[in-house]
Design a protein around this motif. Structure first.
Motif, PDB file in Angstrom:
ATOM      1  N   LEU A 227       0.825  -1.208   0.000  1.00  0.00           N
ATOM      2  CA  LEU A 227       0.000   0.000   0.000  1.00  0.00           C
ATOM      3  C   LEU A 227       0.863   1.264   0.000  1.00  0.00           C
ATOM      4  O   LEU A 227       0.492   2.278  -0.594  1.00  0.00           O
ATOM      5  CB  LEU A 227      -0.919   0.000   1.219  1.00  0.00           C
ATOM      6  CG  LEU A 227      -1.997  -1.084   1.255  1.00  0.00           C
ATOM      7  CD1 LEU A 227      -2.784  -1.006   2.555  1.00  0.00           C
ATOM      8  CD2 LEU A 227      -2.943  -0.963   0.066  1.00  0.00           C
ATOM      9  N   LYS A 228       2.015   1.186   0.652  1.00  0.00           N
ATOM     10  CA  LYS A 228       2.905   2.347   0.661  1.00  0.00           C
ATOM     11  C   LYS A 228       3.520   2.619  -0.700  1.00  0.00           C
ATOM     12  O   LYS A 228       3.959   3.753  -0.970  1.00  0.00           O
ATOM     13  CB  LYS A 228       4.017   2.139   1.693  1.00  0.00           C
ATOM     14  CG  LYS A 228       3.548   2.222   3.134  1.00  0.00           C
ATOM     15  CD  LYS A 228       4.708   1.984   4.104  1.00  0.00           C
ATOM     16  CE  LYS A 228       4.241   2.079   5.547  1.00  0.00           C
ATOM     17  NZ  LYS A 228       5.353   1.808   6.509  1.00  0.00           N
ATOM     18  N   LEU A 229       3.572   1.604  -1.558  1.00  0.00           N
ATOM     19  CA  LEU A 229       4.137   1.790  -2.891  1.00  0.00           C
ATOM     20  C   LEU A 229       3.176   2.462  -3.855  1.00  0.00           C
ATOM     21  O   LEU A 229       3.596   2.887  -4.942  1.00  0.00           O
ATOM     22  CB  LEU A 229       4.567   0.430  -3.467  1.00  0.00           C
ATOM     23  CG  LEU A 229       5.736  -0.268  -2.759  1.00  0.00           C
ATOM     24  CD1 LEU A 229       6.009  -1.625  -3.396  1.00  0.00           C
ATOM     25  CD2 LEU A 229       6.983   0.601  -2.809  1.00  0.00           C
ATOM     26  N   VAL A 230       1.901   2.550  -3.502  1.00  0.00           N
ATOM     27  CA  VAL A 230       0.930   3.232  -4.364  1.00  0.00           C
ATOM     28  C   VAL A 230       1.224   4.730  -4.343  1.00  0.00           C
ATOM     29  O   VAL A 230       1.274   5.340  -3.265  1.00  0.00           O
ATOM     30  CB  VAL A 230      -0.508   2.953  -3.895  1.00  0.00           C
ATOM     31  CG1 VAL A 230      -1.511   3.703  -4.762  1.00  0.00           C
ATOM     32  CG2 VAL A 230      -0.791   1.462  -3.916  1.00  0.00           C
ATOM     33  N   PRO A 231       1.425   5.372  -5.489  1.00  0.00           N
ATOM     34  CA  PRO A 231       1.752   6.809  -5.506  1.00  0.00           C
ATOM     35  C   PRO A 231       0.634   7.643  -4.877  1.00  0.00           C
ATOM     36  O   PRO A 231      -0.560   7.405  -5.115  1.00  0.00           O
ATOM     37  CB  PRO A 231       1.914   7.123  -6.995  1.00  0.00           C
ATOM     38  CG  PRO A 231       2.169   5.801  -7.645  1.00  0.00           C
ATOM     39  CD  PRO A 231       1.439   4.782  -6.835  1.00  0.00           C
ATOM     40  N   VAL A 243     -14.284  12.047  -4.765  1.00  0.00           N
ATOM     41  CA  VAL A 243     -14.540  10.657  -4.383  1.00  0.00           C
ATOM     42  C   VAL A 243     -14.216  10.492  -2.899  1.00  0.00           C
ATOM     43  O   VAL A 243     -13.166  10.947  -2.443  1.00  0.00           O
ATOM     44  CB  VAL A 243     -13.679   9.698  -5.223  1.00  0.00           C
ATOM     45  CG1 VAL A 243     -13.942   8.252  -4.828  1.00  0.00           C
ATOM     46  CG2 VAL A 243     -13.962   9.906  -6.711  1.00  0.00           C
ATOM     47  N   PRO A 244     -15.093   9.868  -2.117  1.00  0.00           N
ATOM     48  CA  PRO A 244     -14.794   9.656  -0.690  1.00  0.00           C
ATOM     49  C   PRO A 244     -13.537   8.807  -0.505  1.00  0.00           C
ATOM     50  O   PRO A 244     -13.143   8.036  -1.380  1.00  0.00           O
ATOM     51  CB  PRO A 244     -16.046   8.933  -0.173  1.00  0.00           C
ATOM     52  CG  PRO A 244     -17.112   9.233  -1.169  1.00  0.00           C
ATOM     53  CD  PRO A 244     -16.437   9.387  -2.485  1.00  0.00           C
ATOM     54  N   LYS A 245     -12.936   8.940   0.658  1.00  0.00           N
ATOM     55  CA  LYS A 245     -11.672   8.239   0.910  1.00  0.00           C
ATOM     56  C   LYS A 245     -11.852   6.734   0.891  1.00  0.00           C
ATOM     57  O   LYS A 245     -11.007   6.009   0.355  1.00  0.00           O
ATOM     58  CB  LYS A 245     -11.095   8.682   2.253  1.00  0.00           C
ATOM     59  CG  LYS A 245      -9.685   8.165   2.483  1.00  0.00           C
ATOM     60  CD  LYS A 245      -9.029   8.802   3.682  1.00  0.00           C
ATOM     61  CE  LYS A 245      -7.589   8.333   3.820  1.00  0.00           C
ATOM     62  NZ  LYS A 245      -6.884   8.993   4.936  1.00  0.00           N
ATOM     63  N   TRP A 246     -12.963   6.230   1.478  1.00  0.00           N
ATOM     64  CA  TRP A 246     -13.164   4.789   1.494  1.00  0.00           C
ATOM     65  C   TRP A 246     -13.314   4.242   0.082  1.00  0.00           C
ATOM     66  O   TRP A 246     -12.831   3.141  -0.223  1.00  0.00           O
ATOM     67  CB  TRP A 246     -14.390   4.430   2.329  1.00  0.00           C
ATOM     68  CG  TRP A 246     -15.713   4.875   1.746  1.00  0.00           C
ATOM     69  CD1 TRP A 246     -16.357   6.056   1.965  1.00  0.00           C
ATOM     70  CD2 TRP A 246     -16.526   4.133   0.828  1.00  0.00           C
ATOM     71  NE1 TRP A 246     -17.536   6.114   1.245  1.00  0.00           N
ATOM     72  CE2 TRP A 246     -17.668   4.931   0.545  1.00  0.00           C
ATOM     73  CE3 TRP A 246     -16.411   2.876   0.224  1.00  0.00           C
ATOM     74  CZ2 TRP A 246     -18.668   4.528  -0.319  1.00  0.00           C
ATOM     75  CZ3 TRP A 246     -17.421   2.460  -0.641  1.00  0.00           C
ATOM     76  CH2 TRP A 246     -18.534   3.286  -0.896  1.00  0.00           C
ATOM     77  N   ARG A 247     -13.956   5.032  -0.791  1.00  0.00           N
ATOM     78  CA  ARG A 247     -14.124   4.576  -2.175  1.00  0.00           C
ATOM     79  C   ARG A 247     -12.803   4.681  -2.946  1.00  0.00           C
ATOM     80  O   ARG A 247     -12.530   3.863  -3.819  1.00  0.00           O
ATOM     81  CB  ARG A 247     -15.201   5.403  -2.861  1.00  0.00           C
ATOM     82  CG  ARG A 247     -15.693   4.787  -4.166  1.00  0.00           C
ATOM     83  CD  ARG A 247     -16.932   5.497  -4.681  1.00  0.00           C
ATOM     84  NE  ARG A 247     -17.412   4.877  -5.907  1.00  0.00           N
ATOM     85  CZ  ARG A 247     -18.198   3.803  -5.958  1.00  0.00           C
ATOM     86  NH1 ARG A 247     -18.579   3.226  -4.820  1.00  0.00           N
ATOM     87  NH2 ARG A 247     -18.593   3.304  -7.114  1.00  0.00           N
ATOM     88  N   THR A 248     -12.000   5.678  -2.596  1.00  0.00           N
ATOM     89  CA  THR A 248     -10.670   5.789  -3.206  1.00  0.00           C
ATOM     90  C   THR A 248      -9.824   4.575  -2.860  1.00  0.00           C
ATOM     91  O   THR A 248      -9.123   4.015  -3.712  1.00  0.00           O
ATOM     92  CB  THR A 248      -9.980   7.075  -2.718  1.00  0.00           C
ATOM     93  OG1 THR A 248     -10.757   8.210  -3.124  1.00  0.00           O
ATOM     94  CG2 THR A 248      -8.576   7.185  -3.295  1.00  0.00           C
ATOM     95  N   ILE A 249      -9.891   4.158  -1.608  1.00  0.00           N
ATOM     96  CA  ILE A 249      -9.142   2.969  -1.194  1.00  0.00           C
ATOM     97  C   ILE A 249      -9.652   1.731  -1.926  1.00  0.00           C
ATOM     98  O   ILE A 249      -8.867   0.897  -2.394  1.00  0.00           O
ATOM     99  CB  ILE A 249      -9.247   2.780   0.323  1.00  0.00           C
ATOM    100  CG1 ILE A 249      -8.595   3.956   1.045  1.00  0.00           C
ATOM    101  CG2 ILE A 249      -8.619   1.464   0.760  1.00  0.00           C
ATOM    102  CD1 ILE A 249      -8.825   3.962   2.540  1.00  0.00           C
ATOM    103  N   LYS A 251     -11.423   1.501  -4.828  1.00  0.00           N
ATOM    104  CA  LYS A 251     -11.398   1.513  -6.289  1.00  0.00           C
ATOM    105  C   LYS A 251     -10.048   1.898  -6.889  1.00  0.00           C
ATOM    106  O   LYS A 251      -9.806   1.620  -8.077  1.00  0.00           O
ATOM    107  CB  LYS A 251     -12.473   2.493  -6.812  1.00  0.00           C
ATOM    108  CG  LYS A 251     -13.892   2.096  -6.495  1.00  0.00           C
ATOM    109  CD  LYS A 251     -14.277   0.789  -7.194  1.00  0.00           C
ATOM    110  CE  LYS A 251     -15.745   0.452  -6.953  1.00  0.00           C
ATOM    111  NZ  LYS A 251     -16.131  -0.814  -7.646  1.00  0.00           N
ATOM    112  N   VAL A 252      -9.182   2.528  -6.112  1.00  0.00           N
ATOM    113  CA  VAL A 252      -7.907   2.992  -6.651  1.00  0.00           C
ATOM    114  C   VAL A 252      -6.725   2.302  -5.982  1.00  0.00           C
ATOM    115  O   VAL A 252      -5.882   1.697  -6.636  1.00  0.00           O
ATOM    116  CB  VAL A 252      -7.776   4.531  -6.508  1.00  0.00           C
ATOM    117  CG1 VAL A 252      -6.405   4.999  -7.009  1.00  0.00           C
ATOM    118  CG2 VAL A 252      -8.887   5.227  -7.268  1.00  0.00           C
ATOM    119  N   VAL A 253      -6.675   2.383  -4.639  1.00  0.00           N
ATOM    120  CA  VAL A 253      -5.502   1.898  -3.923  1.00  0.00           C
ATOM    121  C   VAL A 253      -5.406   0.369  -3.994  1.00  0.00           C
ATOM    122  O   VAL A 253      -4.361  -0.185  -4.346  1.00  0.00           O
ATOM    123  CB  VAL A 253      -5.528   2.385  -2.464  1.00  0.00           C
ATOM    124  CG1 VAL A 253      -4.348   1.816  -1.687  1.00  0.00           C
ATOM    125  CG2 VAL A 253      -5.505   3.902  -2.405  1.00  0.00           C
TER     126      VAL A 253
END
Length: 353
Positions: A227-231, A243-249, A251-253
């Protein structure tokens, strides 16, 4: 006229003399030959001693030859490269020896009958029998441990990376570090103490709980690093769009790091697949097939290997079964790693041109 004179001048170059590309191989062959001669002359029976002498001669020969041809600076660089290769080969030898020994001894009784039958009423001194009951037990125990530990470990890592601040995050990190170094027997004793409090008999799920304790810190640490390697730019771009933070995590992270997370989970599964002490304390083993992990004693591959080898006295049918089960366990771990790589490539984010 000036152009013609300039063409006749000798061209200067900054490149000095260099050894051909095949020189390291020639030096290695020569080192092995000289080491073999020294070993025969000195009466050294161990091939390990021959290999160590060859490694020393290889490094020294590389330095001497390179220093005379290329200079001391380039010679030092080649020596560093040679030391890396020697260290790689020294690390590879035990692995190759382990695999060769396991394969050569395990194939004696490893066949379809061995994989599809249990010990049943066969004693340890008699030929026959198989590991079907141990395969079922290992798959169920490791599978239940993964179902418990993987979600908890991944969610813990998400909290530490995305939300964790203050004393709670530091406490969680501290306990994860402590759990990483817990011996497997301690995890087994912890679950055993709970079983004794409630007067419970050995059963497969108890072993799964101990294995889950051992697996969780590995999943947390590997997922945390992925997870730390995700820019951070990806997170910031998603948050900037509202986008909410939970959705960012979600759908993106996680999609970006799912390959590394899956690999970490598979490595944790491989870590617990060979544990014997918790299973010995909590599951006890069973020569018959028991497909219910919530009732009665159950077998597993590591425990089967331990019991067969303990009762073999170094030879006989039980000795061959122990090696065949060890080969099966190695194949099981290899298949897990291949599955992890396949999932990692399948789930890796696709980047268009």
């Amino acid at each position: 006229m000036s152009t013609a004179v300039a063409d006749k001048r000798p061209s200067s170059t900054l490149r000095g003399a260099s050894l051909p590309k095949w020189s390291p191989y020639a030096i290695a062959v020569g080192s092995v030959a000289v080491a073999a001669g020294i070993g025969l002359a000195a009466g050294l029976d161990s091939r390990i001693q021959w290999g160590l002498i060859a490694a020393i001669l290889f490094v020294l020969g590389t330095y001497v030859i390179s220093a005379r041809v290329e200079g001391r600076r380039q010679a030092k660089d080649r020596v560093a490269t040679s030391l890396v290769w020697v260290a790689f080969l020294l690390a590879l030898l035990p692995l190759v020896s382990l695999v060769w020994t396991t394969v050569s001894r395990g194939v004696k009784v490893l066949d379809i009958y061995f994989l599809t039958h249990s010990m049943g009423l066969i004693s340890d001194t008699e030929p026959g029998g198989g590991i079907y009951h141990a395969i079922i037990g290992s798959l169920e125990q490791v599978g239940l441990a993964t179902v418990i530990a993987a979600p908890i470990g991944v969610l813990t890592a998400i909290y530490l990376v995305e939300y964790g601040r203050g004393n709670l995050a530091r406490s969680v990190t501290f306990f994860v570090d402590v759990m990483t170094g817990i011996p497997s027997i301690v995890a087994g004793l912890f679950i055993l103490s709970i079983m004794l409090m409630f007067d419970m008999q050995p059963f497969g799920f108890a072993g799964s709980l101990a294995l889950a304790i051992l697996m969780m810190p590995v999943v947390v640490r590997s997922t945390e690093e992925m997870l730390k390697l995700v820019p951070n730019e990806l997170r910031e771009a998603s948050l900037a769009l509202g986008v909410p933070k939970w959705r960012t995590i979600l759908k993106v992270v996680l999609p970006t790091s799912i390959g590394g997370i899956t690999t970490g989970i598979m490595l944790a599964v491989a870590r617990i697949a060979g544990e014997t002490a918790p299973v010995l304390l909590l599951v006890w083993g069973n020569s018959l097939i028991n497909s219910n992990p919530f009732e009665g004693a159950q077998q597993s591959l590591p425990l089967y290997i331990y019991q067969q080898y303990q009762n073999s006295q170094g030879s006989g049918a039980a000795y061959d079964r122990a090696w065949a089960a060890a080969l099966t366990l190695i194949a099981f771990v290899m298949i897990l790693n291949m599955v992890a790589r396949g999932i990692a490539r399948w789930k890796a984010p696709k980047t268009g041109r």
